[in-house]
Design an enzyme around this catalytic site. Structure first.
Site, PDB file in Angstrom:
ATOM      1  N   THR A  69       0.848  -1.198   0.000  1.00  0.00           N
ATOM      2  CA  THR A  69       0.000   0.000   0.000  1.00  0.00           C
ATOM      3  C   THR A  69       0.881   1.245   0.000  1.00  0.00           C
ATOM      4  O   THR A  69       0.705   2.159  -0.817  1.00  0.00           O
ATOM      5  CB  THR A  69      -0.926   0.005   1.239  1.00  0.00           C
ATOM      6  OG1 THR A  69      -1.747  -1.173   1.192  1.00  0.00           O
ATOM      7  CG2 THR A  69      -1.814   1.239   1.274  1.00  0.00           C
ATOM      8  N   CYS A 303     -15.778  -6.239   1.726  1.00  0.00           N
ATOM      9  CA  CYS A 303     -16.698  -6.340   2.859  1.00  0.00           C
ATOM     10  C   CYS A 303     -16.497  -5.104   3.723  1.00  0.00           C
ATOM     11  O   CYS A 303     -15.424  -4.894   4.272  1.00  0.00           O
ATOM     12  CB  CYS A 303     -16.361  -7.589   3.650  1.00  0.00           C
ATOM     13  SG  CYS A 303     -17.606  -8.001   4.849  1.00  0.00           S
TER      14      CYS A 303
HETATM   15  N1  PLP Z   1      -1.852  -4.487  -4.112  1.00  0.00           N
HETATM   16  C1  PLP Z   1      -2.496  -5.662  -4.259  1.00  0.00           C
HETATM   17  C2  PLP Z   1      -2.751  -6.204  -5.625  1.00  0.00           C
HETATM   18  C3  PLP Z   1      -2.924  -6.368  -3.134  1.00  0.00           C
HETATM   19  O1  PLP Z   1      -3.560  -7.530  -3.270  1.00  0.00           O
HETATM   20  C4  PLP Z   1      -2.679  -5.814  -1.853  1.00  0.00           C
HETATM   21  C5  PLP Z   1      -3.192  -6.480  -0.634  1.00  0.00           C
HETATM   22  O2  PLP Z   1      -4.260  -7.058  -0.629  1.00  0.00           O
HETATM   23  C6  PLP Z   1      -1.979  -4.597  -1.761  1.00  0.00           C
HETATM   24  C7  PLP Z   1      -1.592  -3.965  -2.909  1.00  0.00           C
HETATM   25  C8  PLP Z   1      -1.641  -4.008  -0.429  1.00  0.00           C
HETATM   26  O3  PLP Z   1      -0.589  -4.749   0.156  1.00  0.00           O
HETATM   27  P1  PLP Z   1      -0.131  -4.544   1.664  1.00  0.00           P
HETATM   28  O4  PLP Z   1      -1.031  -5.390   2.515  1.00  0.00           O
HETATM   29  O5  PLP Z   1       1.298  -5.042   1.684  1.00  0.00           O
HETATM   30  O6  PLP Z   1      -0.199  -3.101   1.975  1.00  0.00           O
END
Ligand code: PLP
Length: 365
Positions: A69, A303
């Site tokens: 993220t 959700c």
């Molecule tokens: N991008 C994708 C495609 C994801 O599936 C996720 C998490 O579900 C993220 C980004 C975010 O990752 P993180 O949990 O390391 O912040």
């Protein structure tokens, strides 16, 4: 518990756990100049070397973050300065929220971008930043990153790739394919929660979080050494995609036999991911029924506050009402053949119960 929710978080790899535990015992702060600090710094730089080797990138191009993220947000902040931004219609919320005013690149019913549409969108937006995921978290659909990068290059655009679901599962070198940057997540690759990385080459340093100048000025804050050490080991672990895809396909065949609709059926997909919609049967009904039987999957829908909202991914793929009826089955790195009958038995039981229940209680009206 049969854990089939690896796209939410992979089980911790034993080697990653060992590396994280060893790093937990390091007393120092990697920024301190004394011996303890230097020992902690060594763990950090060893992790950078190791991750660079696994991802086939230069260690100095790695910026450690708290997860994908943050890595996506940092990429969009740094590379999107003064540029129009375009994001794929099926991108994760981590990307969508970081670029709220971005234009959307529509997808086909299989969840793939149409190269001609990308070309046309970029014709009006010279020098744009384009964000595309290497693999979708709900459907496993993989974009052709090399083809997208070539189109971006022709328009002087930059391409950022969210590789959170792909790193460690598919052996790609995204910078080599033409991306300007890519983001990874430690816990999606079997590392501990709380670490990720942005890989980029940039002449300028444009941090999102300032502070103590860590990560060569790219990211202020003391790095989460145990999670980073674990991630660096996890990403390089062997992954038997062929075997996992075989079990995934057996589960898919069973669901299709019951009348399910497979998302991204015509696209190249991650080996571990199955997203199937069961016409008329709500996703939460399926999810809860499977959970009661000891099988953990997730809804192919977000959700929030107790309500299942239709998945924006499946909606973009034209699923309509079916978008509220999809579950995601994502096999973990340590999947076994025994997971197939465990899943199919539990799913059959959910279907049997649904057949006996008044429609207004379990079905969409
Ligand atoms: N991008 C994708 C495609 C994801 O599936 C996720 C998490 O579900 C993220 C980004 C975010 O990752 P993180 O949990 O390391 O912040």
């Amino acid at each position: 518990m049969i854990y089939l929710d690896a796209n939410a978080s992979e089980p911790l790899r034993p080697a990653a756990r060992a590396a994280a535990l060893a790093a937990l015992d390091a007393a120092g702060n990697p920024s301190s100049v004394h011996q303890a600090g230097r020992a902690a710094r060594r763990i950090l730089e060893d992790a950078r070397e190791r991750l660079g080797h696994s991802l086939k990138v230069r260690p100095q191009d790695i910026v450690f973050t708290s997860g994908a993220t943050e890595a996506n947000a940092l990429a969009i902040h740094a590379l999107g300065q003064g540029r129009p931004i375009l994001v794929g219609a099926t991108e994760h919320d981590a990307v969508r929220a970081a670029a709220p005013r971005a234009g959307q690149i529509p997808v086909t019913p299989d969840g793939l971008i149409d190269p001609d549409r990308l070309d046309a969108l970029l014709a009006d937006r010279q020098g744009a930043l384009v964000c595309l995921m290497a693999a979708n978290n709900e459907t496993g659909v993989r974009h052709d990153i090399a083809a997208a990068a070539a189109i971006c290059r022709a328009h002087g655009a930059l391409l950022h790739v969210d590789a959170a679901q792909a790193a460690g599962r598919v052996p790609e070198d995204w910078l080599d394919l033409g991306a300007a940057s890519f983001a990874i997540s430690g816990h999606k690759a079997g590392g501990p929660l709380g670490a990720g990385a942005l890989i980029l080459r940039s002449a300028e340093t444009l941090p999102l979080i300032r502070g103590g100048g860590q990560e060569r000025g790219w990211r202020g804050g003391t790095p989460a050494l145990p999670a980073i050490a674990g991630m660096a080991v996890a990403v390089g672990q062997p992954y038997d995609g062929e075997k996992i895809a075989g079990w995934r396909d057996e589960m898919a065949a069973f669901c299709l036999g019951l009348g399910g609709v497979l998302a991204g059926a015509g696209a190249d997909r991650l080996p571990n991911t199955l997203c199937v919609a069961m016409p008329g049967l709500r996703a939460d009904t399926q999810l809860i029924g499977l959970d009661l039987a000891g099988v953990a999957v997730s809804a192919g829908a977000a959700c929030s506050s107790g309500k299942i909202a239709a998945s924006h991914v499946l909606t973009a793929m034209g699923f309509g009402a079916l978008a509220s009826c999809a579950i995601r089955v994502s096999l973990p790195w340590n999947a076994s053949a025994a997971m197939v009958p465990a899943f199919t038995r539990a799913y059959q039981a959910v279907m049997d119960r649904a057949a006996k229940t008044p429609k207004h209680e379990m079905f969409l009206t």
